[in-house]
Design an enzyme around this catalytic site. Structure first.
Site, short mmCIF file in Angstrom:
data_model
loop_
_atom_site.label_atom_id
_atom_site.label_comp_id
_atom_site.label_asym_id
_atom_site.label_seq_id
_atom_site.Cartn_x
_atom_site.Cartn_y
_atom_site.Cartn_z
N CYS A 1 22.37 -14.80 1.70
CA CYS A 1 22.62 -16.20 2.06
C CYS A 1 23.23 -17.00 0.92
O CYS A 1 24.08 -17.88 1.16
CB CYS A 1 21.33 -16.86 2.54
SG CYS A 1 20.02 -17.03 1.30
N CYS B 1 12.52 -12.81 -0.69
CA CYS B 1 12.38 -14.10 -0.01
C CYS B 1 11.25 -14.06 1.01
O CYS B 1 10.44 -14.99 1.09
CB CYS B 1 13.69 -14.48 0.65
SG CYS B 1 13.68 -16.14 1.40
#
Length: 352
Positions: free
Chosen positions: A198, A102
């Site tokens: 997440c 990410c």
């Protein structure tokens, strides 16, 4: 006046990063990257890092320090670069590190593209790390709060990216950051940190993969290091190297996942000693220093929270080879190896 885009997650770290940049005289805007909707990841609970609560927390801080605030939709890019990669690595027998992916493809690629489009100078995040410039070259360093240091997940930064990135928290401790947030009346000054990936907030990676893909994964055999069958496993995606708990098999002694084989769909179990190895190879390596043409001696981490271990490093064709002075526990395919010289990151890559 220099202009900065602050990547604001809704947490205390990125909020204080925004405050510090504004305080230092930068023209700032706050930006939350919308990475997924809860429906995208097959959950109904809103308590994830992309929840409406987090967006509202980030917006509240932006309003309090009087900077514009935007939400950028990067859902398609996140699915392709992070979620699909996460699943693929697990299916191929590895253990992915989606936070590193990410950072590489979203924060310091897509968000930096947005920075260029808007005519801004820097992307700013709440990472605990530092950037140092010497003689026109940029170096990545550990944050001074070693208990929070995040340099490990930032090794993929290029010279171009480092030159357009700011880490204002690198010279602070976590306690100091919370104290600043409280002094400014930020709504998230005591907000808890997420400890999970997440998009898998409950930590059940296998269930997420099965739900997301709609695929079932074949059961197979647990074997020992001699190849003897010990029992039945529930599918390779349920296990990672070093795992002890949740194996669903009783052997009368502690057993750990040593390796996984896609070819014969087996999971090898062994002792803690069997987990240890003194050698690894890595690919997709990013050198922050100039790539060495001779063997170097430094230290390395193969996991985020581990203590760095001394090693010799040399380049062989398209691979970086790392030979440790002493065996290291649970070197895992798909994870990152990151090299250090004191506080400086030399580079890093993906373990194969």
């Amino acid at each position: 006046m220099k202009k900065a885009i602050i990547a604001m997650s809704g947490g205390v770290d990125s909020s204080v990063a925004a405050y510090l940049m504004k305080k230092d005289g930068y023209d700032c805007i706050g930006a939350t990257m919308k990475l997924y909707d809860n429906g995208d990841i097959r959950i109904s609970n809103e308590k994830t890092c992309c929840s409406l609560d987090d967006i509202e927390d980030a917006r509240s801080v932006a309003e309090r320090i009087n900077i514009p605030y935007y939400v950028f939709n990067f859902r398609d890019e996140f699915k392709e670069k992070v979620i699909d990669d996460f699943i693929s690595v697990y299916e191929q027998g590895g253990t992915p590190n989606p936070c590193i992916v990410c950072n590489r493809y979203l924060k310091f690629d897509k968000l930096m593209q947005k920075m260029y489009e808007l005519g801004y100078d820097y992307v700013v995040t709440g990472h605990y790390a530092e950037i140092e410039e010497k003689d026109g070259r940029y170096y990545l360093k550990k944050g001074i709060d070693l208990s929070k240091d995040q340099s490990y997940v930032l090794y993929s930064l290029t010279q171009e990216q480092l030159s357009h990135t700011k880490f204002p928290l690198g010279s602070y401790s976590k306690d100091e950051i919370r104290a600043i947030a409280e002094s400014q009346g930020f709504i998230n000054s005591r907000k808890k940190e997420s400890q999970d990936i997440c998009f898998v907030p409950d930590g059940d990676y296998a269930s997420f993969i099965k739900s997301y893909t709609g695929r079932e994964y074949s059961k197979g055999s647990f074997i020992d290091t001699e190849g003897n069958v010990l029992g039945e496993h529930q599918g390779i995606i349920h296990y990672t190297v070093g795992q002890r708990k949740g194996l669903g098999i009783a052997l009368g002694h502690p057993a750990y996942v040593i390796s996984k084989s896609l070819e014969d769909n087996t999971v090898t179990l062994g002792t803690n000693e069997d987990l240890c190895s003194d050698y690894l190879e890595a690919v997709d390596f990013n050198w922050i220093i100039d790539e060495p043409n001779v063997e170097i001696y430094c230290k390395a981490r193969t996991r985020y929270n581990m203590k760095e271990q001394p090693c010799r490093v040399y380049v062989k064709e398209d691979r970086v080879c790392v030979k440790f002075d002493s065996p290291v526990r649970a070197i895992t395919k798909g994870q990152a190896v990151v090299l250090y010289d004191g506080d400086y990151v030399l580079g890093g890559g993906t373990i194969i």
